[in-house]
Design a protein around this motif. Structure first.
Motif, PDB file in Angstrom:
ATOM      1  N   THR A   1      25.085  28.718  36.092  1.00  0.00           N
ATOM      2  CA  THR A   1      26.346  28.651  36.027  1.00  0.00           C
ATOM      3  C   THR A   1      27.333  27.609  35.018  1.00  0.00           C
ATOM      4  O   THR A   1      26.609  26.770  34.661  1.00  0.00           O
ATOM      5  N   ASN A   2      28.238  28.109  34.712  1.00  0.00           N
ATOM      6  CA  ASN A   2      29.384  27.456  33.928  1.00  0.00           C
ATOM      7  C   ASN A   2      30.400  26.634  34.803  1.00  0.00           C
ATOM      8  O   ASN A   2      30.971  27.281  36.011  1.00  0.00           O
ATOM      9  N   GLU A   3      30.648  25.604  34.514  1.00  0.00           N
ATOM     10  CA  GLU A   3      31.608  24.709  35.277  1.00  0.00           C
ATOM     11  C   GLU A   3      32.877  25.503  35.833  1.00  0.00           C
ATOM     12  O   GLU A   3      33.523  25.099  36.790  1.00  0.00           O
ATOM     13  N   ASN A   4      33.479  26.446  34.969  1.00  0.00           N
ATOM     14  CA  ASN A   4      34.672  26.943  35.009  1.00  0.00           C
ATOM     15  C   ASN A   4      34.527  28.352  35.754  1.00  0.00           C
ATOM     16  O   ASN A   4      35.395  29.232  35.982  1.00  0.00           O
ATOM     17  N   ASP A   5      33.354  28.865  35.888  1.00  0.00           N
ATOM     18  CA  ASP A   5      33.091  30.040  36.849  1.00  0.00           C
ATOM     19  C   ASP A   5      33.622  29.832  38.247  1.00  0.00           C
ATOM     20  O   ASP A   5      33.312  28.931  38.857  1.00  0.00           O
ATOM     21  N   LEU A   6      34.050  30.844  38.852  1.00  0.00           N
ATOM     22  CA  LEU A   6      34.756  31.141  40.157  1.00  0.00           C
ATOM     23  C   LEU A   6      33.662  31.040  41.137  1.00  0.00           C
ATOM     24  O   LEU A   6      32.598  31.951  41.107  1.00  0.00           O
ATOM     25  N   VAL A   7      33.567  30.344  42.149  1.00  0.00           N
ATOM     26  CA  VAL A   7      32.618  30.128  43.305  1.00  0.00           C
ATOM     27  C   VAL A   7      32.717  31.651  44.131  1.00  0.00           C
ATOM     28  O   VAL A   7      31.842  32.192  44.496  1.00  0.00           O
ATOM     29  N   PHE A   8      33.821  31.990  44.344  1.00  0.00           N
ATOM     30  CA  PHE A   8      34.357  33.262  44.834  1.00  0.00           C
ATOM     31  C   PHE A   8      35.203  34.420  44.053  1.00  0.00           C
ATOM     32  O   PHE A   8      36.227  34.706  44.467  1.00  0.00           O
ATOM     33  N   PRO A   9      34.182  35.111  43.061  1.00  0.00           N
ATOM     34  CA  PRO A   9      35.004  35.996  42.314  1.00  0.00           C
ATOM     35  C   PRO A   9      35.079  37.358  43.071  1.00  0.00           C
ATOM     36  O   PRO A   9      34.709  37.492  44.015  1.00  0.00           O
ATOM     37  N   SER A  10      35.902  38.365  42.514  1.00  0.00           N
ATOM     38  CA  SER A  10      36.038  39.669  42.905  1.00  0.00           C
ATOM     39  C   SER A  10      34.481  40.295  42.584  1.00  0.00           C
ATOM     40  O   SER A  10      34.060  39.818  41.777  1.00  0.00           O
ATOM     41  N   PRO A  11      34.439  41.661  43.018  1.00  0.00           N
ATOM     42  CA  PRO A  11      33.146  42.397  42.756  1.00  0.00           C
ATOM     43  C   PRO A  11      33.219  42.424  41.178  1.00  0.00           C
ATOM     44  O   PRO A  11      32.259  42.517  40.478  1.00  0.00           O
TER      45      PRO A  11
ATOM     46  N   LEU B   1      36.359  38.809  38.433  1.00  0.00           N
ATOM     47  CA  LEU B   1      37.709  38.303  38.088  1.00  0.00           C
ATOM     48  C   LEU B   1      38.222  37.404  39.357  1.00  0.00           C
ATOM     49  O   LEU B   1      37.357  37.440  40.453  1.00  0.00           O
ATOM     50  N   ALA B   2      39.076  36.868  39.288  1.00  0.00           N
ATOM     51  CA  ALA B   2      39.710  36.273  40.531  1.00  0.00           C
ATOM     52  C   ALA B   2      40.182  37.076  41.621  1.00  0.00           C
ATOM     53  O   ALA B   2      40.786  38.423  41.406  1.00  0.00           O
ATOM     54  N   ILE B   3      39.918  36.751  42.917  1.00  0.00           N
ATOM     55  CA  ILE B   3      40.274  37.822  44.107  1.00  0.00           C
ATOM     56  C   ILE B   3      41.746  37.952  43.892  1.00  0.00           C
ATOM     57  O   ILE B   3      42.477  36.986  43.993  1.00  0.00           O
ATOM     58  N   ARG B   4      42.262  39.068  44.140  1.00  0.00           N
ATOM     59  CA  ARG B   4      43.801  39.327  44.269  1.00  0.00           C
ATOM     60  C   ARG B   4      44.015  39.474  45.769  1.00  0.00           C
ATOM     61  O   ARG B   4      43.736  40.236  46.703  1.00  0.00           O
ATOM     62  N   ASP B   5      44.797  38.312  46.091  1.00  0.00           N
ATOM     63  CA  ASP B   5      45.038  38.028  47.598  1.00  0.00           C
ATOM     64  C   ASP B   5      45.848  38.987  48.305  1.00  0.00           C
ATOM     65  O   ASP B   5      45.392  39.358  49.567  1.00  0.00           O
ATOM     66  N   VAL B   6      46.941  39.520  47.515  1.00  0.00           N
ATOM     67  CA  VAL B   6      47.561  40.586  48.439  1.00  0.00           C
ATOM     68  C   VAL B   6      46.737  41.894  48.466  1.00  0.00           C
ATOM     69  O   VAL B   6      46.857  42.354  49.713  1.00  0.00           O
ATOM     70  N   GLU B   7      46.216  42.242  47.732  1.00  0.00           N
ATOM     71  CA  GLU B   7      45.287  43.537  47.803  1.00  0.00           C
ATOM     72  C   GLU B   7      44.176  43.226  48.886  1.00  0.00           C
ATOM     73  O   GLU B   7      43.773  44.181  50.001  1.00  0.00           O
ATOM     74  N   PHE B   8      43.575  42.033  48.876  1.00  0.00           N
ATOM     75  CA  PHE B   8      42.472  41.843  49.906  1.00  0.00           C
ATOM     76  C   PHE B   8      42.962  41.584  51.407  1.00  0.00           C
ATOM     77  O   PHE B   8      42.233  42.495  52.326  1.00  0.00           O
ATOM     78  N   CYS B   9      44.007  41.309  51.474  1.00  0.00           N
ATOM     79  CA  CYS B   9      44.854  40.974  52.751  1.00  0.00           C
ATOM     80  C   CYS B   9      45.128  42.336  53.266  1.00  0.00           C
ATOM     81  O   CYS B   9      44.892  42.544  54.587  1.00  0.00           O
ATOM     82  N   LYS B  10      45.687  43.135  52.244  1.00  0.00           N
ATOM     83  CA  LYS B  10      46.315  44.588  52.795  1.00  0.00           C
ATOM     84  C   LYS B  10      45.107  45.442  53.315  1.00  0.00           C
ATOM     85  O   LYS B  10      45.196  46.198  54.051  1.00  0.00           O
ATOM     86  N   ARG B  11      43.972  45.192  52.404  1.00  0.00           N
ATOM     87  CA  ARG B  11      42.997  46.319  52.633  1.00  0.00           C
ATOM     88  C   ARG B  11      41.747  45.640  53.478  1.00  0.00           C
ATOM     89  O   ARG B  11      41.434  45.976  54.498  1.00  0.00           O
ATOM     90  N   ALA B  12      40.943  44.778  52.862  1.00  0.00           N
ATOM     91  CA  ALA B  12      39.720  44.217  53.413  1.00  0.00           C
ATOM     92  C   ALA B  12      40.076  43.671  54.690  1.00  0.00           C
ATOM     93  O   ALA B  12      39.414  43.873  55.914  1.00  0.00           O
ATOM     94  N   TRP B  13      41.026  42.580  54.953  1.00  0.00           N
ATOM     95  CA  TRP B  13      41.134  41.907  55.886  1.00  0.00           C
ATOM     96  C   TRP B  13      41.996  42.444  57.298  1.00  0.00           C
ATOM     97  O   TRP B  13      41.092  42.555  58.056  1.00  0.00           O
ATOM     98  N   ARG B  14      42.797  43.736  56.790  1.00  0.00           N
ATOM     99  CA  ARG B  14      43.212  44.440  57.917  1.00  0.00           C
ATOM    100  C   ARG B  14      42.245  45.548  58.457  1.00  0.00           C
ATOM    101  O   ARG B  14      42.013  45.552  59.523  1.00  0.00           O
ATOM    102  N   THR B  15      41.334  45.897  57.548  1.00  0.00           N
ATOM    103  CA  THR B  15      40.540  46.819  58.013  1.00  0.00           C
ATOM    104  C   THR B  15      39.340  46.346  58.952  1.00  0.00           C
ATOM    105  O   THR B  15      38.994  46.807  59.985  1.00  0.00           O
ATOM    106  N   CYS B  16      38.814  45.184  58.545  1.00  0.00           N
ATOM    107  CA  CYS B  16      38.034  44.262  59.229  1.00  0.00           C
ATOM    108  C   CYS B  16      38.255  43.883  60.650  1.00  0.00           C
ATOM    109  O   CYS B  16      37.492  43.752  61.586  1.00  0.00           O
ATOM    110  N   LEU B  17      39.569  43.535  60.726  1.00  0.00           N
ATOM    111  CA  LEU B  17      40.024  43.089  62.087  1.00  0.00           C
ATOM    112  C   LEU B  17      40.123  44.276  62.880  1.00  0.00           C
ATOM    113  O   LEU B  17      39.933  44.003  64.057  1.00  0.00           O
TER     114      LEU B  17
END
Length: 373
Positions: free
Chosen positions: A286-296, A299-315
């Motif tokens: 690991t590099n100290e600047n690597d994200l712990v929870f990156p997107s697949p 890259l950085a997770i896009r919160d709006v897209e995650f909430c609209k798709r993954a979160w709503r679907t799984c609930l």
């Protein structure tokens, strides 16, 4: 300090320069150098205003009317000056606020600017706005805004006039009392997720072939109460080598990294469950600047897209009543209080103030029982 000459100045002429994206004037008179910062961003209308002021200074030097204190030339507005319009005053306020606000926050100011321009038109002088005009604007906005949003918008406008008074741009604030007149109806807070509901949500993520990748990200938020942008921006350099502590000092939102909320870093102690989670997603290198929870995609997770798709679907799959993804933070705090953890310790871990904790979670801190009689 690097500067750009915008008017091709020569000897005896007031130079217009851009320094750190702001305009300033520079010239020499009687063997003494002068510099006047205008504070305006480099726009077409502001360049025009700067040229007019530069011409005035040059004329005063030629006619022996030059004010060496520079008070005469301080940026100001009046009813005949195009910079004195409602929209120009608010644009100057935005330029001032943009020095301290982040991009997402400043978007609200630009939206407000558009509404002011549409209502007052471009050349309506700021000094002519009366309390009646302000009330008519509020009534107009009330037709399309909820009480909370209306109050927020009027508060921003009031702040712009308050700033204008301090700058000597206007004399009175017709918006002073308006925000206080807007009564925001209280809303019942959504109930925190129960432990059974959390288990169902985790199971739904785990069994979804598209979204199971995000399960550690969801669990980390549920088990630490970290804000969404803090979890998205968490780097391996913020996690201790043995994964027993996580330092929260910044956040990442819409591609912009900034200091943690209220600029107060904090450390989250990790119990064995959280340690095991972090170790399970930690790469061998690991590099100290690597994200712990990156997107697949890494890259950085896009919160709006995650909430609209993954979160709503799984609930929906879990059969759990919808509550926002942010609500995991409320859930964490509520469960900690219910299990007897001290409010001071929870405030330290979550980055809340004690006052906020008591204000929003008083019912969890002290249970009130009505006696039988």
């Amino acid at each position: 300090m690097a500067s750009q000459d915008l008017n091709g100045s020569r000897k005896g002429v007031v130079a217009i320069e851009e320094v750190k994206q702001r305009l300033r004037l520079r010239w020499t008179f009687a063997n003494k150098r002068y510099c006047l910062s205008l504070g305006f961003p480099n726009t077409t209308v502001n360049i025009k205003a700067a040229k007019q002021l530069a011409a005035k200074i040059e004329l005063d030097m030629l006619t022996d009317n030059f004010d060496t204190s520079l008070k005469k030339y301080q940026p100001g507005i009046n009813e005949k000056d195009p910079r004195g319009s409602v929209t120009e005053l608010f644009d100057l306020f935005i330029a001032y606020k943009s020095k301290s606000l982040y991009r997402r926050s400043i978007e609200k100011y630009h939206t407000t600017a558009k509404q002011l321009k549409d209502f007052f038109k471009e050349n309506n002088p700021a000094t002519s706005v009366s309390e009646k005009d302000a009330e008519l604007f509020a009534e107009h906005q009330k037709k399309k805004l909820a009480e909370f949003s209306l109050k927020e918008r009027l508060t921003i406008i009031r702040a712009s006039w308050t700033w204008g008074i301090k700058q000597g741009l206007v004399k009175v604030n017709p918006w002073e009392e308006l925000p206080g007149r807007i009564k925001v109806p209280p809303k019942r807070k959504p109930q925190p997720f129960t432990t059974d509901e959390l288990a169902l949500i985790f199971k739904a993520f785990e069994e979804n072939r598209y979204y199971k990748y995000y399960l550690p990200f969801v669990q980390f938020r549920a088990w630490t109460g970290a804000r969404i942008s803090e979890a998205i921006g968490l780097r391996w350099g913020d996690v201790s080598e043995d994964c027993c502590e996580v330092w929260i000092g910044s956040s990442l939102s819409r591609g912009q990294r900034k200091a943690s909320k209220n600029n107060k870093p904090r450390t989250i102690p990790c119990n064995p469950r959280i340690q095991a989670l972090l170790k399970s997603v930690k790469p061998s290198l690991t590099n100290e600047n690597d994200l712990v929870f990156p997107s697949p995609e890494g890259l950085a997770i896009r919160d709006v897209e995650f909430c609209k798709r993954a979160w709503r679907t799984c609930l929906k799959t879990a059969g759990v009543k919808y509550r926002s993804f942010y609500h995991l933070r409320h859930t964490f705090i509520s469960h900690c209080l219910a299990q007897g953890m001290s409010p001071a310790a929870i405030a330290e871990i979550t980055g809340h103030s004690i006052e906020v904790l008591y204000k929003h979670y008083a019912g969890n801190i002290t249970k009130v029982l009505i006696p039988d009689f």
